[in-house]
Design a protein around this motif. Structure first.
Motif, PDB file in Angstrom:
ATOM      1  N   ALA A  12      -9.826  -3.888 -10.820  1.00 13.57           N
ATOM      2  CA  ALA A  12      -9.997  -3.604  -9.405  1.00 13.57           C
ATOM      3  C   ALA A  12      -8.972  -4.054  -8.291  1.00 13.57           C
ATOM      4  CB  ALA A  12     -11.445  -3.193  -8.980  1.00 13.57           C
ATOM      5  N   ASP A  13      -9.220  -5.381  -8.214  1.00 17.57           N
ATOM      6  CA  ASP A  13      -8.875  -5.910  -7.077  1.00 17.57           C
ATOM      7  C   ASP A  13      -7.739  -5.827  -7.144  1.00 17.57           C
ATOM      8  OD1 ASP A  13     -11.480  -6.398  -5.682  1.00 17.57           O
ATOM      9  OD2 ASP A  13     -11.736  -8.557  -7.387  1.00 17.57           O
ATOM     10  N   ASN A  14      -6.966  -6.459  -8.567  1.00 16.94           N
ATOM     11  CA  ASN A  14      -5.817  -6.484  -9.091  1.00 16.94           C
ATOM     12  C   ASN A  14      -4.434  -4.867  -8.557  1.00 16.94           C
ATOM     13  OD1 ASN A  14      -5.548  -9.332  -9.092  1.00 16.94           O
ATOM     14  ND2 ASN A  14      -5.551  -9.629 -10.688  1.00 16.94           N
ATOM     15  N   ALA A  15      -5.136  -4.455  -8.584  1.00 14.74           N
ATOM     16  CA  ALA A  15      -4.778  -3.080  -9.517  1.00 14.74           C
ATOM     17  C   ALA A  15      -4.583  -1.960  -8.348  1.00 14.74           C
ATOM     18  CB  ALA A  15      -5.436  -2.458 -10.885  1.00 14.74           C
ATOM     19  N   THR A  16      -5.205  -1.954  -7.183  1.00 18.34           N
ATOM     20  CA  THR A  16      -5.457  -1.103  -6.437  1.00 18.34           C
ATOM     21  C   THR A  16      -4.723  -1.782  -4.976  1.00 18.34           C
ATOM     22  OG1 THR A  16      -7.272  -2.273  -5.488  1.00 18.34           O
ATOM     23  CG2 THR A  16      -8.184  -0.491  -6.685  1.00 18.34           C
ATOM     24  N   ILE A  17      -4.339  -3.251  -5.259  1.00 13.98           N
ATOM     25  CA  ILE A  17      -2.799  -3.565  -4.341  1.00 13.98           C
ATOM     26  C   ILE A  17      -1.788  -2.778  -3.988  1.00 13.98           C
ATOM     27  CG2 ILE A  17      -1.238  -5.396  -3.964  1.00 13.98           C
ATOM     28  CD1 ILE A  17      -3.498  -7.108  -5.139  1.00 13.98           C
ATOM     29  N   SER A  18      -1.336  -1.597  -5.220  1.00 16.85           N
ATOM     30  CA  SER A  18      -0.279  -0.926  -5.676  1.00 16.85           C
ATOM     31  C   SER A  18      -1.260   0.673  -4.795  1.00 16.85           C
ATOM     32  CB  SER A  18      -0.164  -0.840  -6.758  1.00 16.85           C
ATOM     33  OG  SER A  18       0.806   0.792  -6.959  1.00 16.85           O
TER      34      SER A  18
END
Length: 84
Positions: free
Chosen positions: A22-28
């Motif tokens: 969730a942390d990495n994917a929602t950067i986009s």
């Protein structure tokens, strides 16, 4: 086989498309827009009310669904047949 996503939510492994951090994917911004649109269409469920660590994209009854989970991606993958 089923993947236990937390809080009594089980998803058939053959229906899982991807598991995201969730942390990495929602950067986009594209991912955030997709998640917002899916939530607007009631295609998002939460395995618990806590802050999610991951989310699972899967198919159910011909629809793409998203399940947020408080379980980490590595733990979820470890629970699958592929993760063994």
């Amino acid at each position: 086989m089923y993947l236990h996503a937390g809080n009594n939510k089980n998803i058939r492994e053959k229906d899982i498309i991807a598991i995201f951090d969730a942390d990495n994917a929602t950067i986009s911004s594209v991912t955030r827009k997709y998640l917002s649109e899916a939530e607007r269409k009631n295609l998002v469920i939460s395995a618990k009310d806590e802050i999610p660590k991951s989310f699972i994209l899967y198919r159910e009854n011909g629809k793409y669904m998203i399940c947020f989970s408080q379980i980490s991606t590595s733990a979820l993958i470890g629970r699958t047949i592929v993760g063994i």
